[in-house]
Design a protein around this motif. Sequence first.
Motif, PDB file in Angstrom:
ATOM      1  N   GLY A   1      11.990 -51.908 -67.527  1.00  0.00           N
ATOM      2  CA  GLY A   1      13.013 -52.390 -66.599  1.00  0.00           C
ATOM      3  C   GLY A   1      12.861 -51.709 -65.247  1.00  0.00           C
ATOM      4  N   ILE A   2      12.849 -52.503 -64.190  1.00  0.00           N
ATOM      5  CA  ILE A   2      12.725 -51.973 -62.830  1.00  0.00           C
ATOM      6  C   ILE A   2      14.047 -52.219 -62.120  1.00  0.00           C
ATOM      7  CG2 ILE A   2      11.463 -52.121 -60.656  1.00  0.00           C
ATOM      8  CD1 ILE A   2       9.077 -53.138 -62.291  1.00  0.00           C
TER       9      ILE A   2
ATOM     10  N   MET B   1      11.841 -56.951 -64.421  1.00  0.00           N
ATOM     11  CA  MET B   1      11.291 -56.616 -65.700  1.00  0.00           C
ATOM     12  C   MET B   1       9.773 -56.753 -65.644  1.00  0.00           C
ATOM     13  SD  MET B   1      13.487 -55.833 -67.840  1.00  0.00           S
ATOM     14  CE  MET B   1      14.578 -56.213 -69.099  1.00  0.00           C
ATOM     15  N   LEU B   2       9.130 -55.773 -66.162  1.00  0.00           N
ATOM     16  CA  LEU B   2       7.674 -55.766 -66.269  1.00  0.00           C
ATOM     17  C   LEU B   2       7.334 -55.718 -67.751  1.00  0.00           C
ATOM     18  CD1 LEU B   2       4.848 -55.526 -64.961  1.00  0.00           C
ATOM     19  CD2 LEU B   2       5.173 -53.052 -65.000  1.00  0.00           C
ATOM     20  N   ASP B   3       6.637 -56.741 -68.211  1.00  0.00           N
ATOM     21  CA  ASP B   3       6.262 -56.809 -69.616  1.00  0.00           C
ATOM     22  C   ASP B   3       4.759 -56.559 -69.731  1.00  0.00           C
ATOM     23  OD1 ASP B   3       6.170 -57.224 -72.310  1.00  0.00           O
ATOM     24  OD2 ASP B   3       6.664 -59.362 -72.230  1.00  0.00           O
ATOM     25  N   LEU B   4       4.397 -55.405 -70.282  1.00  0.00           N
ATOM     26  CA  LEU B   4       2.989 -55.074 -70.517  1.00  0.00           C
ATOM     27  C   LEU B   4       2.594 -55.717 -71.836  1.00  0.00           C
ATOM     28  CD1 LEU B   4       3.183 -51.315 -69.481  1.00  0.00           C
ATOM     29  CD2 LEU B   4       2.453 -53.256 -68.087  1.00  0.00           C
ATOM     30  N   LEU B   5       1.715 -56.709 -71.767  1.00  0.00           N
ATOM     31  CA  LEU B   5       1.419 -57.542 -72.928  1.00  0.00           C
ATOM     32  C   LEU B   5       0.318 -57.002 -73.819  1.00  0.00           C
ATOM     33  CD1 LEU B   5       1.546 -60.915 -70.991  1.00  0.00           C
ATOM     34  CD2 LEU B   5       3.345 -59.911 -72.396  1.00  0.00           C
ATOM     35  N   SER B   6      -0.847 -56.718 -73.234  1.00  0.00           N
ATOM     36  CA  SER B   6      -1.988 -56.279 -74.038  1.00  0.00           C
ATOM     37  C   SER B   6      -2.997 -55.578 -73.140  1.00  0.00           C
ATOM     38  CB  SER B   6      -2.644 -57.474 -74.732  1.00  0.00           C
ATOM     39  OG  SER B   6      -3.155 -58.371 -73.760  1.00  0.00           O
ATOM     40  N   SER B   7      -4.028 -55.018 -73.758  1.00  0.00           N
ATOM     41  CA  SER B   7      -5.067 -54.326 -72.994  1.00  0.00           C
ATOM     42  C   SER B   7      -6.436 -54.637 -73.580  1.00  0.00           C
ATOM     43  CB  SER B   7      -4.820 -52.817 -73.000  1.00  0.00           C
ATOM     44  OG  SER B   7      -4.909 -52.318 -74.317  1.00  0.00           O
ATOM     45  N   ASP B   8      -7.462 -54.427 -72.749  1.00  0.00           N
ATOM     46  CA  ASP B   8      -8.858 -54.589 -73.172  1.00  0.00           C
ATOM     47  C   ASP B   8      -9.640 -53.380 -72.679  1.00  0.00           C
ATOM     48  OD1 ASP B   8      -8.681 -57.165 -74.392  1.00  0.00           O
ATOM     49  OD2 ASP B   8      -8.558 -58.056 -72.396  1.00  0.00           O
TER      50      ASP B   8
END
Length: 143
Positions: free
Chosen positions: A49-50, A1-8
């Motif tokens: 999901g990977i 599982m890859l959780d993309l949290l936030s960006s800047d």
Amino acid sequence: MLDLLSSDALGIGFDNALFQISLNGLVIDSHPFTDLASAEAFFSNNLIGIPLLAGPNSVQIAFSETMSSTGGFSFDYAVASTVEVPGPIAGAGLPGLILAAGGLLGWWRRRNYIHDFWFRLGQCHRGVLSRTLNTNCGRKSSP
């Protein structure tokens, strides 16, 4: 599982960008971006999901961007491995419980039989049993 949290982002971020996930050298997910808003929406609380294969796996996350002016883009992510735990085998507990109960019952019967045997033997040797139960325990009774 890859959780993309936030960006800047800094400035306009980028002119165009490409996000890719590779599994064992094969690209399994690819997302191109041409504007900052779509990239910020994608990298904000997105769970991917990977599908891992049996054995060792090589997962690669790549993000490339083209910039024509001062700027930049970054994102935060977390990785978690989920391992499927097999469920309980139906009925596995009941046969073990029945077997244990049968063993306990056998132990209880043997314990009581041995205790009763020694108790009666002791009573017989003291002569108590022959008088109370009207038995002679191997002795001839006198009239």
